[in-house]
Scaffold this motif. Structure first.
Motif, PDB file in Angstrom:
ATOM      1  N   GLN A   1       0.851  -1.504   0.128  1.00  0.00           N
ATOM      2  CA  GLN A   1      -0.344   0.020   0.219  1.00  0.00           C
ATOM      3  C   GLN A   1       1.339   1.303   0.333  1.00  0.00           C
ATOM      4  OE1 GLN A   1      -3.560  -0.055  -0.139  1.00  0.00           O
ATOM      5  NE2 GLN A   1      -3.205  -2.388  -0.133  1.00  0.00           N
ATOM      6  N   PRO A   2       0.157   2.372  -0.374  1.00  0.00           N
ATOM      7  CA  PRO A   2       1.240   3.082  -0.710  1.00  0.00           C
ATOM      8  C   PRO A   2       1.408   4.272   0.759  1.00  0.00           C
ATOM      9  CG  PRO A   2      -0.521   3.247  -2.466  1.00  0.00           C
ATOM     10  CD  PRO A   2      -1.013   2.773  -1.087  1.00  0.00           C
ATOM     11  N   PRO A   3       2.498   4.436   0.774  1.00  0.00           N
ATOM     12  CA  PRO A   3       2.779   5.012   2.277  1.00  0.00           C
ATOM     13  C   PRO A   3       2.335   6.687   2.174  1.00  0.00           C
ATOM     14  CG  PRO A   3       4.662   4.902   0.884  1.00  0.00           C
ATOM     15  CD  PRO A   3       4.102   4.352   0.323  1.00  0.00           C
ATOM     16  N   GLN A   4       1.767   6.783   3.588  1.00  0.00           N
ATOM     17  CA  GLN A   4       1.515   8.423   4.132  1.00  0.00           C
ATOM     18  C   GLN A   4       2.472   8.990   4.472  1.00  0.00           C
ATOM     19  OE1 GLN A   4      -2.202   8.716   3.293  1.00  0.00           O
ATOM     20  NE2 GLN A   4      -1.827   6.829   2.341  1.00  0.00           N
ATOM     21  N   LEU A   5       2.708  10.095   3.322  1.00  0.00           N
ATOM     22  CA  LEU A   5       4.175  11.086   3.696  1.00  0.00           C
ATOM     23  C   LEU A   5       3.590  12.106   3.981  1.00  0.00           C
ATOM     24  CD1 LEU A   5       6.129  10.248   0.443  1.00  0.00           C
ATOM     25  CD2 LEU A   5       6.155   9.475   3.119  1.00  0.00           C
ATOM     26  N   ALA A   6       3.940  13.275   4.671  1.00  0.00           N
ATOM     27  CA  ALA A   6       3.854  14.499   5.263  1.00  0.00           C
ATOM     28  C   ALA A   6       5.044  15.022   4.761  1.00  0.00           C
ATOM     29  CB  ALA A   6       4.110  14.432   6.497  1.00  0.00           C
ATOM     30  N   LEU A   7       5.370  16.343   4.246  1.00  0.00           N
ATOM     31  CA  LEU A   7       6.064  17.086   3.759  1.00  0.00           C
ATOM     32  C   LEU A   7       6.663  17.822   4.305  1.00  0.00           C
ATOM     33  CD1 LEU A   7       8.285  18.113   1.424  1.00  0.00           C
ATOM     34  CD2 LEU A   7       6.282  19.354   0.362  1.00  0.00           C
ATOM     35  N   LEU A   8       7.709  18.203   5.047  1.00  0.00           N
ATOM     36  CA  LEU A   8       8.023  18.871   6.428  1.00  0.00           C
ATOM     37  C   LEU A   8       8.606  20.284   5.694  1.00  0.00           C
ATOM     38  CD1 LEU A   8       7.922  19.637   9.585  1.00  0.00           C
ATOM     39  CD2 LEU A   8      10.448  18.794   9.376  1.00  0.00           C
ATOM     40  N   GLU A   9       7.646  21.571   6.351  1.00  0.00           N
ATOM     41  CA  GLU A   9       7.209  23.068   5.164  1.00  0.00           C
ATOM     42  C   GLU A   9       9.718  22.876   6.238  1.00  0.00           C
ATOM     43  OE1 GLU A   9       5.232  26.675   4.160  1.00  0.00           O
ATOM     44  OE2 GLU A   9       4.450  26.171   5.761  1.00  0.00           O
ATOM     45  N   VAL A  10      10.021  23.362   5.215  1.00  0.00           N
ATOM     46  CA  VAL A  10      11.103  24.609   6.035  1.00  0.00           C
ATOM     47  C   VAL A  10      11.730  25.413   4.727  1.00  0.00           C
ATOM     48  CG1 VAL A  10      11.517  22.635   6.978  1.00  0.00           C
ATOM     49  CG2 VAL A  10      12.704  22.621   4.504  1.00  0.00           C
ATOM     50  N   GLN A  11      12.678  25.990   4.853  1.00  0.00           N
ATOM     51  CA  GLN A  11      13.681  26.969   4.234  1.00  0.00           C
ATOM     52  C   GLN A  11      14.599  26.411   3.454  1.00  0.00           C
ATOM     53  OE1 GLN A  11      12.647  30.416   3.780  1.00  0.00           O
ATOM     54  NE2 GLN A  11      11.018  29.869   4.627  1.00  0.00           N
ATOM     55  N   ALA A  12      14.068  26.841   2.326  1.00  0.00           N
ATOM     56  CA  ALA A  12      15.622  26.301   0.970  1.00  0.00           C
ATOM     57  C   ALA A  12      15.361  26.537   0.256  1.00  0.00           C
ATOM     58  CB  ALA A  12      15.260  24.547   0.413  1.00  0.00           C
ATOM     59  N   ASP A  13      16.448  26.874  -0.423  1.00  0.00           N
ATOM     60  CA  ASP A  13      16.920  27.593  -1.810  1.00  0.00           C
ATOM     61  C   ASP A  13      15.854  26.954  -2.645  1.00  0.00           C
ATOM     62  OD1 ASP A  13      19.029  28.571  -0.583  1.00  0.00           O
ATOM     63  OD2 ASP A  13      20.933  28.019  -2.218  1.00  0.00           O
ATOM     64  N   PRO A  14      15.421  27.629  -3.612  1.00  0.00           N
ATOM     65  CA  PRO A  14      14.594  27.488  -4.345  1.00  0.00           C
ATOM     66  C   PRO A  14      15.350  26.498  -6.014  1.00  0.00           C
ATOM     67  CG  PRO A  14      14.754  30.115  -4.949  1.00  0.00           C
ATOM     68  CD  PRO A  14      15.767  29.205  -3.292  1.00  0.00           C
ATOM     69  N   VAL A  15      16.293  26.100  -5.935  1.00  0.00           N
ATOM     70  CA  VAL A  15      16.328  25.528  -6.666  1.00  0.00           C
ATOM     71  C   VAL A  15      16.199  23.767  -6.518  1.00  0.00           C
ATOM     72  CG1 VAL A  15      19.476  24.779  -5.918  1.00  0.00           C
ATOM     73  CG2 VAL A  15      18.821  24.334  -8.230  1.00  0.00           C
ATOM     74  N   VAL A  16      16.557  23.524  -5.051  1.00  0.00           N
ATOM     75  CA  VAL A  16      16.146  22.077  -3.837  1.00  0.00           C
ATOM     76  C   VAL A  16      14.874  21.741  -3.954  1.00  0.00           C
ATOM     77  CG1 VAL A  16      17.057  21.648  -1.606  1.00  0.00           C
ATOM     78  CG2 VAL A  16      18.592  22.576  -2.290  1.00  0.00           C
ATOM     79  N   ALA A  17      14.616  22.919  -3.384  1.00  0.00           N
ATOM     80  CA  ALA A  17      13.533  22.539  -3.354  1.00  0.00           C
ATOM     81  C   ALA A  17      12.553  22.497  -4.308  1.00  0.00           C
ATOM     82  CB  ALA A  17      12.088  24.156  -2.848  1.00  0.00           C
ATOM     83  N   HIS A  18      12.871  22.660  -5.958  1.00  0.00           N
ATOM     84  CA  HIS A  18      12.023  22.884  -6.897  1.00  0.00           C
ATOM     85  C   HIS A  18      12.549  21.130  -7.782  1.00  0.00           C
ATOM     86  CE1 HIS A  18      10.666  23.018 -11.028  1.00  0.00           C
ATOM     87  NE2 HIS A  18      11.920  22.851 -11.645  1.00  0.00           N
ATOM     88  N   CYS A  19      13.747  20.525  -7.101  1.00  0.00           N
ATOM     89  CA  CYS A  19      14.398  19.461  -7.433  1.00  0.00           C
ATOM     90  C   CYS A  19      12.969  18.406  -6.909  1.00  0.00           C
ATOM     91  CB  CYS A  19      15.422  19.253  -7.051  1.00  0.00           C
ATOM     92  SG  CYS A  19      16.289  17.575  -7.514  1.00  0.00           S
ATOM     93  N   ILE A  20      13.076  18.971  -5.686  1.00  0.00           N
ATOM     94  CA  ILE A  20      12.752  18.250  -3.949  1.00  0.00           C
ATOM     95  C   ILE A  20      10.810  18.047  -4.910  1.00  0.00           C
ATOM     96  CG2 ILE A  20      11.364  17.597  -1.777  1.00  0.00           C
ATOM     97  CD1 ILE A  20      14.243  16.934  -1.891  1.00  0.00           C
ATOM     98  N   GLU A  21      10.339  18.436  -5.301  1.00  0.00           N
ATOM     99  CA  GLU A  21       8.936  19.315  -5.588  1.00  0.00           C
ATOM    100  C   GLU A  21       8.937  18.240  -7.179  1.00  0.00           C
ATOM    101  OE1 GLU A  21       8.099  22.388  -5.930  1.00  0.00           O
ATOM    102  OE2 GLU A  21       8.541  23.343  -3.779  1.00  0.00           O
ATOM    103  N   GLN A  22       9.492  17.978  -7.634  1.00  0.00           N
ATOM    104  CA  GLN A  22       9.793  17.806  -9.422  1.00  0.00           C
ATOM    105  C   GLN A  22       9.623  15.944  -8.609  1.00  0.00           C
ATOM    106  OE1 GLN A  22      12.136  19.310 -12.254  1.00  0.00           O
ATOM    107  NE2 GLN A  22      10.839  19.902 -12.858  1.00  0.00           N
TER     108      GLN A  22
END
Length: 370
Positions: A184-205
């Motif tokens: 079954q798919p795990p239920q994930l929580a994305l912890l909101e943090v301060q990160a450079d846009p290039v890092v945040a974009h890579c994670i989001e993608q």
């Protein structure tokens, strides 16, 4: 490549293993990357994790280089040389377990051991583009690991896959039993943090490819937990290594950090432990609702070696890893890469003692993106 500090030939098994030089191997000096410890006596017995590796018929081929006294995050070591980051040679290898991460990235070992007091496994894993696991605090035995006393430090593995991380954990922790593949798919929580846009974009993608749609959550205590963990490691490292500041043999960066650490008071440590209780409870509460938390391993792209001489200037690089040393939760870094070919780590944090489930979640996430 400045990865290996001492060559070893122990065991003849199929798996080749390297061990950070803050971990005792009988008959060898444990120098922790420091000129100040070069005249220390050889270890009279193996660390418990070394005995377990040899009992599993692995071949220990070398001890690996590190940031001096495991008290730095860049991996830069002017005494024994800085381990070259094999996949990203211009960038720091990350500390303190620099040589252990670099060895896996260079294909020199099936798995390696590092230690993680404030991100020292997960950070170099993210820098070098490999997998690194900080187990639940106290899950893996630390006898024979330096410094001997630590409220935060964990021994853990680096490898080129989660499967090899699991193999390594079975070897160094008798209680570790890999979990069956998730159905079954795990239920994930994305912890909101301060990160450079290039890092945040890579994670989001990357997370978008998984179609797991993690729920955005926040932490009231994350930043305070970072500072609290700093207070504890400063206090404990001064107790362990303060005397070495009198030798004149320490590198400038570590010597200055230790002298500053001398000012940490017991009252500050007690306050830090109060933050620990609050932050740990907050994370456990989130993990009662979700299978795992996800967030970047590092808040920015690792700096170039030539820019990173001043370790203190880059301590904020551990802002997203160090808090989980305070809480003790298991955390695994998955290597990602930006469109420009730069390293990013995805950190997955699991419930206390649920290291097996954390690895199963990591494998599920990876499988959905392949």
């Amino acid at each position: 490549m400045n990865i290996v500090v001492q060559e070893v030939q122990k065991g003849t098994g199929a798996l080749k293993v390297m061990v950070k030089d803050s971990i005792d191997i009988q008959g060898m000096k444990t120098m922790s990357g420091s000129k100040a410890l070069m005249k220390t006596e050889v270890a009279v017995e193996n660390a418990v994790v070394v005995d377990r590796i040899l009992a599993a018929d692995c071949q220990i081929t070398a001890k690996t280089n590190l940031h001096e006294l495991a008290f730095g995050i860049t991996g830069i070591n002017h005494t024994f040389g800085t381990a070259i980051n094999p996949n990203y040679p211009a960038l720091i290898p990350g500390g303190s377990s620099s040589g252990s991460a670099a060895a896996v990235a260079a294909g020199l070992a099936d798995f390696t051991l590092g230690t993680d007091t404030g991100g020292s496994i997960r950070m170099p894993a993210a820098c070098c583009g490999v997998y690194g696991l900080k187990p639940t605090f106290n899950r893996v035995g630390r006898k024979g690991v330096h410094p001997a006393q630590s409220s935060l430090d964990c021994v853990g593995p680096f490898a080129a896959s989660v499967e090899m991380i699991e193999t390594a954990m079975q070897i160094i922790d008798a209680s570790f039993q890999p979990q069956a593949e998730l159905t079954q798919p795990p239920q994930l929580a994305l912890l909101e943090v301060q990160a450079d846009p290039v890092v945040a974009h890579c994670i989001e993608q990357y997370l978008a490819q998984t179609h797991l749609n993690p729920t955005l959550v926040t932490s009231k205590w994350l930043e305070q937990a970072f500072h609290a963990a700093m207070q504890i490691i400063n206090f404990e490292n001064w107790q362990a290594y303060g005397v070495l500041t009198e030798t004149g043999l320490l590198g400038t960066d570590v010597n200055q950090r230790l002298l500053k650490a001398a000012n940490t008071t017991w009252a500050e440590v007690e306050q830090a432990n109060q933050v620990k209780v609050s932050f740990s409870a907050e994370i456990e509460s989130l993990l009662d609702q979700y299978d795992a938390l996800v967030l970047p391993t590092l808040p920015q792209i690792p700096p170039k070696v030539e820019e990173a001489a001043n370790t203190v200037a880059f301590l904020n690089l551990t802002g997203l890893v160090r808090p989980f040393n305070l809480s003790g939760h298991p955390a695994l870094s998955i290597p990602l890469e930006t469109a420009e070919g730069l390293p990013v780590g995805l950190q997955i944090v699991g419930k206390l003692g649920s290291d097996e489930h954390l690895c199963a979640i990591a494998k599920y996430i990876i499988k959905t993106t392949q």
